[in-house]
Design a protein around this motif. Sequence first.
Motif, PDB file in Angstrom:
ATOM      1  N   VAL A  48     -81.944  33.113 -10.716  1.00 38.54           N
ATOM      2  CA  VAL A  48     -81.711  34.562 -10.691  1.00 38.54           C
ATOM      3  C   VAL A  48     -80.493  34.923  -9.838  1.00 38.54           C
ATOM      4  N   ALA A  49     -80.156  34.117  -8.839  1.00 42.01           N
ATOM      5  CA  ALA A  49     -78.974  34.390  -8.011  1.00 42.01           C
ATOM      6  C   ALA A  49     -77.711  34.284  -8.863  1.00 42.01           C
ATOM      7  N   TRP A  50     -77.619  33.214  -9.660  1.00 38.71           N
ATOM      8  CA  TRP A  50     -76.484  33.053 -10.580  1.00 38.71           C
ATOM      9  C   TRP A  50     -76.438  34.208 -11.576  1.00 38.71           C
ATOM     10  N   PHE A  51     -77.598  34.549 -12.124  1.00 41.63           N
ATOM     11  CA  PHE A  51     -77.651  35.569 -13.166  1.00 41.63           C
ATOM     12  C   PHE A  51     -77.127  36.916 -12.674  1.00 41.63           C
ATOM     13  N   TRP A  52     -77.634  37.400 -11.534  1.00 43.83           N
ATOM     14  CA  TRP A  52     -77.231  38.732 -11.089  1.00 43.83           C
ATOM     15  C   TRP A  52     -75.797  38.752 -10.571  1.00 43.83           C
ATOM     16  N   HIS A  53     -75.302  37.621 -10.118  1.00 47.62           N
ATOM     17  CA  HIS A  53     -73.882  37.511  -9.771  1.00 47.62           C
ATOM     18  C   HIS A  53     -73.030  37.717 -11.019  1.00 47.62           C
ATOM     19  N   GLU A  54     -73.410  37.020 -12.085  1.00 48.20           N
ATOM     20  CA  GLU A  54     -72.656  37.162 -13.341  1.00 48.20           C
ATOM     21  C   GLU A  54     -72.808  38.570 -13.933  1.00 48.20           C
ATOM     22  N   ALA A  55     -74.006  39.149 -13.782  1.00 48.26           N
ATOM     23  CA  ALA A  55     -74.271  40.485 -14.344  1.00 48.26           C
ATOM     24  C   ALA A  55     -73.408  41.543 -13.673  1.00 48.26           C
ATOM     25  N   GLU A  56     -73.311  41.528 -12.341  1.00 55.85           N
ATOM     26  CA  GLU A  56     -72.511  42.565 -11.670  1.00 55.85           C
ATOM     27  C   GLU A  56     -71.024  42.383 -11.990  1.00 55.85           C
ATOM     28  N   LYS A  57     -70.602  41.136 -12.191  1.00 58.05           N
ATOM     29  CA  LYS A  57     -69.210  40.904 -12.586  1.00 58.05           C
ATOM     30  C   LYS A  57     -68.934  41.497 -13.965  1.00 58.05           C
ATOM     31  N   GLU A  58     -69.877  41.276 -14.898  1.00 52.01           N
ATOM     32  CA  GLU A  58     -69.706  41.790 -16.264  1.00 52.01           C
ATOM     33  C   GLU A  58     -69.682  43.318 -16.284  1.00 52.01           C
ATOM     34  N   LEU A  59     -70.444  43.932 -15.390  1.00 54.07           N
ATOM     35  CA  LEU A  59     -70.471  45.400 -15.295  1.00 54.07           C
ATOM     36  C   LEU A  59     -69.272  45.948 -14.521  1.00 54.07           C
ATOM     37  N   GLU A  60     -68.456  45.046 -13.975  1.00 54.22           N
ATOM     38  CA  GLU A  60     -67.241  45.411 -13.240  1.00 54.22           C
ATOM     39  C   GLU A  60     -67.557  46.352 -12.077  1.00 54.22           C
ATOM     40  N   ILE A  61     -68.543  45.952 -11.280  1.00 50.04           N
ATOM     41  CA  ILE A  61     -68.933  46.750 -10.118  1.00 50.04           C
ATOM     42  C   ILE A  61     -67.817  46.680  -9.075  1.00 50.04           C
ATOM     43  N   PRO A  62     -67.311  47.830  -8.618  1.00 53.70           N
ATOM     44  CA  PRO A  62     -66.229  47.817  -7.617  1.00 53.70           C
ATOM     45  C   PRO A  62     -66.774  47.702  -6.192  1.00 53.70           C
ATOM     46  N   TRP A  63     -66.467  46.609  -5.537  1.00 50.73           N
ATOM     47  CA  TRP A  63     -66.909  46.385  -4.162  1.00 50.73           C
ATOM     48  C   TRP A  63     -65.780  46.739  -3.199  1.00 50.73           C
ATOM     49  N   TYR A  64     -66.121  47.342  -2.067  1.00 49.62           N
ATOM     50  CA  TYR A  64     -65.136  47.547  -1.004  1.00 49.62           C
ATOM     51  C   TYR A  64     -64.916  46.218  -0.275  1.00 49.62           C
ATOM     52  N   GLU A  65     -66.006  45.622   0.199  1.00 50.36           N
ATOM     53  CA  GLU A  65     -65.954  44.267   0.751  1.00 50.36           C
ATOM     54  C   GLU A  65     -66.834  43.393  -0.120  1.00 50.36           C
ATOM     55  N   PRO A  66     -66.317  42.261  -0.586  1.00 49.17           N
ATOM     56  CA  PRO A  66     -67.128  41.413  -1.472  1.00 49.17           C
ATOM     57  C   PRO A  66     -68.308  40.800  -0.731  1.00 49.17           C
ATOM     58  N   TYR A  67     -69.375  40.522  -1.466  1.00 53.82           N
ATOM     59  CA  TYR A  67     -70.544  39.902  -0.846  1.00 53.82           C
ATOM     60  C   TYR A  67     -70.312  38.411  -0.647  1.00 53.82           C
ATOM     61  N   THR A  68     -71.024  37.854   0.320  1.00 54.98           N
ATOM     62  CA  THR A  68     -70.869  36.430   0.633  1.00 54.98           C
ATOM     63  C   THR A  68     -71.888  35.573  -0.110  1.00 54.98           C
ATOM     64  N   LYS A  69     -72.991  36.214  -0.532  1.00 53.23           N
ATOM     65  CA  LYS A  69     -74.066  35.477  -1.197  1.00 53.23           C
ATOM     66  C   LYS A  69     -74.804  36.461  -2.104  1.00 53.23           C
ATOM     67  N   SER A  70     -75.043  36.091  -3.368  1.00 49.36           N
ATOM     68  CA  SER A  70     -75.689  37.056  -4.273  1.00 49.36           C
ATOM     69  C   SER A  70     -77.161  37.261  -3.931  1.00 49.36           C
ATOM     70  N   LEU A  71     -77.848  36.222  -3.425  1.00 45.18           N
ATOM     71  CA  LEU A  71     -79.256  36.366  -3.053  1.00 45.18           C
ATOM     72  C   LEU A  71     -79.575  35.566  -1.797  1.00 45.18           C
ATOM     73  N   ASN A  72     -80.150  36.258  -0.820  1.00 46.08           N
ATOM     74  CA  ASN A  72     -80.700  35.598   0.363  1.00 46.08           C
ATOM     75  C   ASN A  72     -82.195  35.917   0.375  1.00 46.08           C
ATOM     76  N   ASP A  73     -83.024  34.909   0.113  1.00 45.00           N
ATOM     77  CA  ASP A  73     -84.474  35.136   0.065  1.00 45.00           C
ATOM     78  C   ASP A  73     -85.200  34.473   1.239  1.00 45.00           C
ATOM     79  N   ALA A  74     -84.476  34.346   2.357  1.00 46.34           N
ATOM     80  CA  ALA A  74     -85.068  33.696   3.531  1.00 46.34           C
ATOM     81  C   ALA A  74     -86.276  34.461   4.068  1.00 46.34           C
TER      82      ALA A  74
END
Length: 649
Positions: A41-67
């Motif tokens: 799911v981490a890979w999936f939502w990373h690819e999904a937000e890219k496809e939707l062209e979400i504009p980030w001010y500062e890019p994220y370092t990790k798509s999912l942290n489930d610690a």
Amino acid sequence: MSETVWHPTKEYIESTRLYQWMNKLGYSDYDTFFNKTVEDVAWFWHEAEKELEIPWYEPYTKSLNDANGIEWPIWFEEGTLNASHLSIGKWAEDPSMKDKKALVWEGEDGAVRTFTYIEMQEEVDRVAGGFRKLGLKKGDVVGIYMPMLPETVIAMMAASKIGAVFAPVFSGYGAEAVATRLNAGEAKALITADGFLRRGKTVMMKEEADRAADLSPTVEKVIVISRLNADTPWNDERDVDWQEMRNSEKYEQTERMDSQEPLMLLYTSGTTGKPKGAVHTHSGFPIKAAFDAGIGMDVKREDVLFWYTDMGWMMGPFLVYGGLVNGATILLYEGTPDFPNPDRIWELVAKHNVSHLGISPTLIRSLMTQGDEWVNKHSLDTLRVVGSTGEPWNPEPWMWLFQNVGKKQIPIFNYSGGTEIAGGILGNVLVRPIGPITFNSPLPGMAADVFDPTGKPVENEVGELVIKKPWVGMTKGFWGDSERYLNTYWSRFEQTWVHGDWVIKDTEGQWTITGRSDDILNVAGKRLGPAEVESVLVGHEAVKEAGTIGIPDEVKGEAAICFAVLNQSQEPSEALKKELLSLVAEKLGKALKPKNLYFVSDLPKTRNAKVMRRAIKAAYLGLETGDLSALENPQVLREIEQVKENVNL
């Protein structure tokens, strides 16, 4: 298993955003692709937000942290963005998009207002300036008690632009229900209108808003939009005129929000206790809604998305973000979909070139009794997809919609999720065939399954709908009540979200929702979904709507009791009652024959047309009704209370 009736051609499949995106990621087979989306799911939502062209001010370092566990995922860690910017600002800055239509509004009286993306941005900046002048700031909660007006969306966007948290409340609520939600969120301001039009009549809101504010000690300002230019009571110390406020100096700076910071509180009624405030984040709700609409339902730039709903229900914000993040036009309608005539909704589709229409099964059950001629009066050539949500279907109205509205060409995107999901769990992806009343897949990224009472996966039998992995859009707990959130969804099976729906998944991959799991009947050890009984009853020409509940029975443990609303031309009779009970026994088996059936004038429903079975059950059995603030027609409960004593029923 129901037989599929809509079959996409190879050309159609290849034209969809879903297929083209899968292909880009190296997949041509949907099942293989779907399995990958839930395995990682981490890979999936990373690819999904890219496809939707979400504009980030500062890019994220990790798509999912489930610690912190599956219950508390951190999505897009350290990324910053703003829901207002990714919905409006992004397009207003794009020379090719800034002058495209962002929002079209039609009033029940036929008035139309249109805003381009750049015009929306201008309004949002003005209102954001007004909010700041009133002292509103990042983290403050703003209640939105509004009909479907352009200003409703502008207020949402202006609040998120300055980092405030907005809490939309159903426009049909009374003062106490509004106040309960304002107090739960400790709202600092309330935005309302003087009133709106419904079925040709004016519905006043300001007086209810005043009473709600009186009951809410934290509310300092009531901001009032004049929809009707009506004379309303005015409190100079508390009330603010929207028009005067928007004349403030524009505020063009957008707050850079951490991806996990709250955007919105969506309140959902529980069967007991106070409403639950689902917390949605700047990265969660907008991205999930945009994915389901854009990649799932194939909403593209300059399409027109129209969902008949209210901003206080999940599908209101879904309409906003599902449309705008994808660069589409959203259509808002103020009134009722069958006023002044039963073709009003089809007239809206034709007039505004709607490509994606969202409705409820209850609405279609009501409209189909009016005859096909109302649909046939209008050209629906622009319509590509019909979405449906809110409740399970019965086969007959589904087929009427498919055949008479869609002419067997338009897919019906059955869509089910919830307020806490930010969109759908199950849907009808457009690269697979679609059958009546069913879902052909979980949405990509949604690790759904069906569990028996011991927590084991089952096929071809009714079980609990569960989700086994976190997803973007998952509520970040309940506002101020983490324990209730954990108890509600995570306490049944280990590391598994239990959604509260009964479903059947067959061996062909078709899913059917049979009802809420707290509505399910267990008749002599046989599980019975209320929708199964209701489908049989509404299949009879005399019956317009039906509701089924389970009551205690000495012999069978539980027995079914049915309530039927008859078509106008039909008179209730003992003979008809026997005929309907026999029909259920014939269709579902004698062992599942209901114990009784009553004719009533209506069923208790919420504004978005969900039948509240628990309200029927409480009224019939004389039990505590719990929170009924979402009911549009509470008077029908008195009729249900009386039916047992009235021999004429």
